[in-house]
Scaffold this motif. Structure first.
Motif, mmCIF file in Angstrom:
data_model
loop_
_atom_site.group_PDB
_atom_site.id
_atom_site.type_symbol
_atom_site.label_atom_id
_atom_site.label_comp_id
_atom_site.label_asym_id
_atom_site.label_seq_id
_atom_site.Cartn_x
_atom_site.Cartn_y
_atom_site.Cartn_z
ATOM 1 N N HIS A 38 0.825 -1.209 0.000
ATOM 2 C CA HIS A 38 0.000 0.000 0.000
ATOM 3 C C HIS A 38 0.864 1.265 0.000
ATOM 4 C CE1 HIS A 38 -3.358 -2.566 0.692
ATOM 5 N NE2 HIS A 38 -3.176 -2.728 1.989
ATOM 6 N N LEU A 39 2.177 1.090 0.154
ATOM 7 C CA LEU A 39 3.063 2.237 0.349
ATOM 8 C C LEU A 39 4.154 2.398 -0.706
ATOM 9 C CD1 LEU A 39 3.633 1.746 4.185
ATOM 10 C CD2 LEU A 39 2.240 3.528 3.105
ATOM 11 N N ASP A 40 4.564 1.299 -1.310
ATOM 12 C CA ASP A 40 5.779 1.325 -2.122
ATOM 13 C C ASP A 40 5.570 0.580 -3.438
ATOM 14 O OD1 ASP A 40 8.895 1.695 -2.109
ATOM 15 O OD2 ASP A 40 8.547 -0.419 -2.641
ATOM 16 N N ASP A 41 5.875 1.248 -4.544
ATOM 17 C CA ASP A 41 5.679 0.653 -5.873
ATOM 18 C C ASP A 41 6.499 -0.626 -6.064
ATOM 19 O OD1 ASP A 41 3.842 2.532 -7.115
ATOM 20 O OD2 ASP A 41 5.498 3.964 -7.057
ATOM 21 N N ASP A 42 7.764 -0.591 -5.673
ATOM 22 C CA ASP A 42 8.621 -1.760 -5.872
ATOM 23 C C ASP A 42 8.141 -2.947 -5.039
ATOM 24 O OD1 ASP A 42 10.222 -0.421 -7.695
ATOM 25 O OD2 ASP A 42 11.624 0.280 -6.153
ATOM 26 N N ALA A 43 7.794 -2.691 -3.790
ATOM 27 C CA ALA A 43 7.298 -3.771 -2.933
ATOM 28 C C ALA A 43 5.980 -4.321 -3.471
ATOM 29 C CB ALA A 43 7.116 -3.261 -1.501
ATOM 30 N N ALA A 44 5.114 -3.445 -3.923
ATOM 31 C CA ALA A 44 3.814 -3.871 -4.450
ATOM 32 C C ALA A 44 3.973 -4.697 -5.726
ATOM 33 C CB ALA A 44 2.935 -2.652 -4.713
ATOM 34 N N ALA A 45 4.951 -4.338 -6.556
ATOM 35 C CA ALA A 45 5.174 -5.058 -7.819
ATOM 36 C C ALA A 45 5.551 -6.517 -7.581
ATOM 37 C CB ALA A 45 6.263 -4.358 -8.631
ATOM 38 N N LYS A 46 6.087 -6.818 -6.414
ATOM 39 C CA LYS A 46 6.517 -8.180 -6.097
ATOM 40 C C LYS A 46 5.400 -9.022 -5.469
ATOM 41 C CE LYS A 46 11.170 -6.502 -5.365
ATOM 42 N NZ LYS A 46 12.141 -6.063 -4.363
ATOM 43 N N THR A 47 4.212 -8.461 -5.349
ATOM 44 C CA THR A 47 3.093 -9.181 -4.733
ATOM 45 C C THR A 47 2.064 -9.568 -5.793
ATOM 46 O OG1 THR A 47 1.701 -7.233 -4.336
ATOM 47 C CG2 THR A 47 3.372 -7.756 -2.649
ATOM 48 N N HIS A 48 1.046 -10.277 -5.353
ATOM 49 C CA HIS A 48 -0.037 -10.663 -6.265
ATOM 50 C C HIS A 48 -0.813 -9.447 -6.776
ATOM 51 C CE1 HIS A 48 -1.952 -10.422 -2.338
ATOM 52 N NE2 HIS A 48 -3.108 -10.280 -2.949
ATOM 53 N N PHE A 49 -0.691 -8.295 -6.114
ATOM 54 C CA PHE A 49 -1.350 -7.082 -6.603
ATOM 55 C C PHE A 49 -0.677 -6.565 -7.870
ATOM 56 C CE2 PHE A 49 -2.222 -6.735 -1.935
ATOM 57 C CZ PHE A 49 -3.596 -6.916 -2.014
ATOM 58 N N GLY A 50 0.642 -6.714 -7.928
ATOM 59 C CA GLY A 50 1.388 -6.281 -9.100
ATOM 60 C C GLY A 50 1.706 -4.801 -9.139
ATOM 61 N N ARG A 51 1.023 -4.038 -8.327
ATOM 62 C CA ARG A 51 1.269 -2.592 -8.247
ATOM 63 C C ARG A 51 0.633 -2.061 -6.974
ATOM 64 N NH1 ARG A 51 -3.190 0.395 -11.716
ATOM 65 N NH2 ARG A 51 -4.629 -1.320 -12.057
ATOM 66 N N LEU A 52 0.909 -0.817 -6.692
ATOM 67 C CA LEU A 52 0.393 -0.169 -5.495
ATOM 68 C C LEU A 52 -1.126 -0.289 -5.448
ATOM 69 C CD1 LEU A 52 1.687 1.699 -3.210
ATOM 70 C CD2 LEU A 52 0.630 3.564 -4.480
ATOM 71 N N SER A 53 -1.653 -0.751 -4.322
ATOM 72 C CA SER A 53 -3.099 -0.917 -4.177
ATOM 73 C C SER A 53 -3.580 -0.237 -2.902
ATOM 74 C CB SER A 53 -3.467 -2.399 -4.141
ATOM 75 O OG SER A 53 -2.920 -3.008 -2.990
ATOM 76 N N ALA A 54 -4.839 0.171 -2.930
ATOM 77 C CA ALA A 54 -5.447 0.785 -1.753
ATOM 78 C C ALA A 54 -5.703 -0.277 -0.699
ATOM 79 C CB ALA A 54 -6.757 1.466 -2.134
ATOM 80 N N SER A 55 -5.602 0.106 0.539
ATOM 81 C CA SER A 55 -5.987 -0.764 1.643
ATOM 82 C C SER A 55 -7.472 -1.108 1.512
ATOM 83 C CB SER A 55 -5.747 -0.016 2.962
ATOM 84 O OG SER A 55 -6.410 -0.641 4.031
ATOM 85 N N GLY A 56 -7.833 -2.310 1.911
ATOM 86 C CA GLY A 56 -9.250 -2.658 1.933
ATOM 87 C C GLY A 56 -10.033 -1.734 2.850
ATOM 88 N N PHE A 94 -7.101 0.335 -7.091
ATOM 89 C CA PHE A 94 -5.818 0.941 -7.425
ATOM 90 C C PHE A 94 -5.948 2.445 -7.618
ATOM 91 C CE2 PHE A 94 -5.717 -3.396 -9.280
ATOM 92 C CZ PHE A 94 -4.631 -3.906 -8.580
ATOM 93 N N PRO A 95 -4.869 3.174 -7.359
ATOM 94 C CA PRO A 95 -4.878 4.587 -7.732
ATOM 95 C C PRO A 95 -5.238 4.716 -9.213
ATOM 96 C CG PRO A 95 -2.967 4.110 -6.382
ATOM 97 C CD PRO A 95 -3.604 2.786 -6.717
ATOM 98 N N GLY A 96 -6.097 5.666 -9.532
ATOM 99 C CA GLY A 96 -6.576 5.844 -10.903
ATOM 100 C C GLY A 96 -7.955 5.246 -11.109
ATOM 101 N N ASP A 97 -8.388 4.348 -10.217
ATOM 102 C CA ASP A 97 -9.738 3.800 -10.312
ATOM 103 C C ASP A 97 -10.765 4.873 -9.950
ATOM 104 O OD1 ASP A 97 -8.804 1.284 -10.995
ATOM 105 O OD2 ASP A 97 -9.271 0.353 -9.061
ATOM 106 N N THR A 98 -11.952 4.703 -10.485
ATOM 107 C CA THR A 98 -13.095 5.534 -10.113
ATOM 108 C C THR A 98 -14.183 4.607 -9.600
ATOM 109 O OG1 THR A 98 -12.552 7.179 -11.804
ATOM 110 C CG2 THR A 98 -14.796 7.219 -10.926
ATOM 111 N N LEU A 99 -14.613 4.856 -8.368
ATOM 112 C CA LEU A 99 -15.587 3.987 -7.724
ATOM 113 C C LEU A 99 -16.988 4.597 -7.757
ATOM 114 C CD1 LEU A 99 -13.533 2.988 -4.544
ATOM 115 C CD2 LEU A 99 -13.582 1.876 -6.789
ATOM 116 N N ARG A 100 -17.973 3.716 -7.723
ATOM 117 C CA ARG A 100 -19.380 4.092 -7.586
ATOM 118 C C ARG A 100 -20.063 2.999 -6.786
ATOM 119 N NH1 ARG A 100 -22.930 1.118 -10.345
ATOM 120 N NH2 ARG A 100 -22.121 -0.273 -11.952
ATOM 121 N N CYS A 101 -21.295 3.242 -6.357
ATOM 122 C CA CYS A 101 -22.000 2.281 -5.506
ATOM 123 C C CYS A 101 -23.390 1.957 -6.022
ATOM 124 C CB CYS A 101 -22.178 2.853 -4.093
ATOM 125 S SG CYS A 101 -20.667 3.055 -3.170
ATOM 126 N N GLU A 102 -23.858 0.800 -5.594
ATOM 127 C CA GLU A 102 -25.263 0.413 -5.718
ATOM 128 C C GLU A 102 -25.678 -0.134 -4.370
ATOM 129 O OE1 GLU A 102 -26.077 -2.253 -8.957
ATOM 130 O OE2 GLU A 102 -25.160 -0.904 -10.418
#
Length: 154
Positions: A38-56, A94-102
């Protein structure tokens, strides 16, 4: 002002627009969920997320913001919530996503101990810009009753 009597079971409401930013993703994680992906691009790239992701938890907070904005917009006589029974993170945000709700009201009942309020059971789903569900939660909501002296329905 919408009260308990105005809420219909099964009606789907679509609402919200939340743009997820990199800065907010890192700020939230730094304060509340400081895991490397959730904090570091390089660390995130090495996980199943593949890139920086928002905390749940950040995803839940963004969803809550859209819920509250919707309640205010519709002038609902909300009185809070006794809690969430089910919260699932279905897909990374992920950063760059746009969320909406139902949301949908699943059931409702009058409180027997506090006649001035009703209890709604509902489900909210947050979607990303690709209409993929990213979060789902079921919870109870408290709402004011317009006429507390009206008989309770059996």
């Amino acid at each position: 002002m919408l009260h308990y009597e105005d809420i219909e079971i099964g009606v789907v409401q679509k609402f919200g627009h939340y743009e997820v930013t990199r800065a907010e993703t890192i700020e939230f994680a730094t304060k509340y969920d400081p895991q490397p992906f959730h904090l570091d691009d390089d660390a995130a790239a090495k996980t199943h997320f593949g890139r920086l992701s928002a905390s749940g938890w950040h995803s839940a907070a963004m969803t809550m913001r859209m819920i509250v904005d919707n309640l205010k917009k519709n002038e609902q006589a909300g009185l809070g919530s006794p809690g969430v029974e089910n919260l699932r993170w279905l897909k990374p945000v992920f950063p760059g996503d746009t969320l909406r709700c139902e949301s949908v009201t699943l059931s409702k009942r009058r409180s027997k101990s506090r006649l001035e309020m009703g209890i709604l059971q509902g489900k909210v789903t947050a979607y990303n810009q690709n209409d993929e569900p990213v979060l789902i939660m079921e919870s109870a909501g408290l709402i004011a009753v317009r006429d507390p002296q009206a008989p309770l329905a059996e």
